[in-house]
Design an enzyme around this catalytic site. Structure first.
Site, PDB file in Angstrom:
ATOM      1  N   SER A 126       0.824  -1.207   0.000  1.00 35.72           N
ATOM      2  CA  SER A 126       0.000   0.000   0.000  1.00 35.72           C
ATOM      3  C   SER A 126       0.858   1.257   0.000  1.00 35.72           C
ATOM      4  CB  SER A 126      -0.893   0.003   1.247  1.00 35.72           C
ATOM      5  OG  SER A 126      -1.515   1.253   1.429  1.00 35.72           O
ATOM      6  N   TYR A 151      -2.453  -0.767  10.943  1.00 32.25           N
ATOM      7  CA  TYR A 151      -2.634  -1.316   9.584  1.00 32.25           C
ATOM      8  C   TYR A 151      -1.440  -0.952   8.711  1.00 32.25           C
ATOM      9  CZ  TYR A 151      -3.876  -1.276   4.680  1.00 32.25           C
ATOM     10  OH  TYR A 151      -3.823  -1.444   3.318  1.00 32.25           O
ATOM     11  N   LYS A 155       1.824  -3.343   6.881  1.00 35.27           N
ATOM     12  CA  LYS A 155       2.307  -3.353   5.492  1.00 35.27           C
ATOM     13  C   LYS A 155       3.818  -3.153   5.455  1.00 35.27           C
ATOM     14  CE  LYS A 155      -1.554  -4.112   3.328  1.00 35.27           C
ATOM     15  NZ  LYS A 155      -1.785  -5.429   2.697  1.00 35.27           N
TER      16      LYS A 155
END
Length: 339
Positions: A126, A151, A155
């Site tokens: 991302s 979150y 990643k």
């Protein structure tokens, strides 16, 4: 046909990628625990491609179930790994859930890759890893900033885990750093289907137009941008799906120049929230009820990709317009709401 495992293959990006893979001649095995997806997506994929992928309902957090899966499927030649929890706000409230789900599952998959000599691994990363960029557009050489959410941190950590694993094994991996996927398959057989209140702009727009939401909230109109709203790089989900196929083919044909490669996947163009709203109204003829509210904590001002590397090295380029993406998203919303 080469057999490819797609984890989270009934989710939004995963399902569109399964379609692109099957249309490119791959045999697909989907693993999904249905925590944020619907079994009905399988029918949509089949209707589009006239081929039903193999499906196993499986929770990748259960290590023994992962081990047993690879004993049953010994001929997998590549993995595209989507399965992960992805709501930024929820990750702040439930960090351990996100670290368990997003990191343990990756580790178990990579362990099985090593055990079964599966050398080709595509990772769903991302643009959140860049944080608030120092310079626009963002290249792959931009600094990875301290994550502003668990979150985003998963990643970053996942990319580090994959890099470290590639350095001590025969695994070759490509991490695709997505920008903002929108839209649906033109058939309206599959599309974005958020559980509960949408976290992303376009499904909130379509649900507002469909009458499911009273008002669309636009978080801030005082950012240092031309119209005061945040700017993002919105890419059609089928263009994104195609990038996965191209990346996989690069690994399978051993055209990669390093065991771990990173590519931005976006359009290279930034669009503001208000631009998206206006474009939706123009394309669909639907008037949106929206209001300006306070800024949302953690939102960066402007993020859009430099896609030169993907364009030149992968030979991939986003081809569909925002208007096409918004029209397809509305067509999908109308279908699922029987409008």
């Amino acid at each position: 046909m080469k057999k490819i495992l797609v984890t989270g293959g009934l989710g939004y990006i995963g399902s569109h990628t399964v379609v692109a893979l099957q249309e490119a001649g791959f045999e697909v095995v989907i693993v999904d625990n249905l925590s944020n997806s619907s079994i009905n997506v399988l029918e949509g994929i089949t209707n589009i491609t006239s081929t039903s992928p193999i499906f196993e309902r499986l929770d990748l957090r259960v290590k023994q179930d992962v081990v047993d899966f690879f004993k049953r499927h010994t001929d997998i030649e590549g993995i595209i790994h989507f399965a992960a929890s992805k709501a930024v706000g929820e990750s702040v409230e439930k960090p351990l859930l996100y670290y368990e789900n997003n990191l343990n599952t990756l580790i178990y998959l990579l362990q099985e890759c090593m055990a079964h000599s599966i050398h080709n691994f595509i990772f769903s990363s991302s643009c959140t890893v860049y944080g608030e960029p120092d310079k626009l557009p963002i290249t792959e050489n931009a600094a990875v900033k301290e994550a502003i959410s668990p979150y985003g941190n998963t990643k970053q950590i996942s990319e580090e885990i994959i890099l470290d694993t590639c350095q001590v094994s025969e695994i070759k991996s490509i991490a695709l750093r997505y920008f903002n996927p929108i839209g649906a398959h033109h058939s309206a057989e599959i599309g974005e289907l958020p559980v509960g209140v949408p976290q992303n702009l376009v499904p909130f727009i379509t649900q507002t137009a469909a009458g499911l939401r009273d008002t669309l909230s636009i978080f801030g109109n005082d950012y240092p941008t031309p119209d005061g709203s945040c700017i993002r790089d919105y890419i059609h989900v089928m263009d994104l799906a195609h990038a996965h196929v191209v990346a996989l083919q690069r690994l399978l044909s051993v055209k990669n120049t390093a065991n771990y490669e990173i590519f931005n996947v976006g359009t290279g163009r930034g669009s503001s929230v208000l631009e998206v709203v206006n474009a939706f109204e123009k394309v669909t003829g639907e008037k949106l009820n929206y209001k300006i509210v306070d800024r949302r904590p953690g939102d960066v001002v402007s993020v859009y990709a430099d896609t030169t590397k993907a364009n030149t090295t992968l030979g991939w380029k986003a081809e569909r317009s925002m208007e096409e993406a918004l029209a397809s998203a509305w067509k999908w919303e109308q279908k699922i709401r029987n409008l």
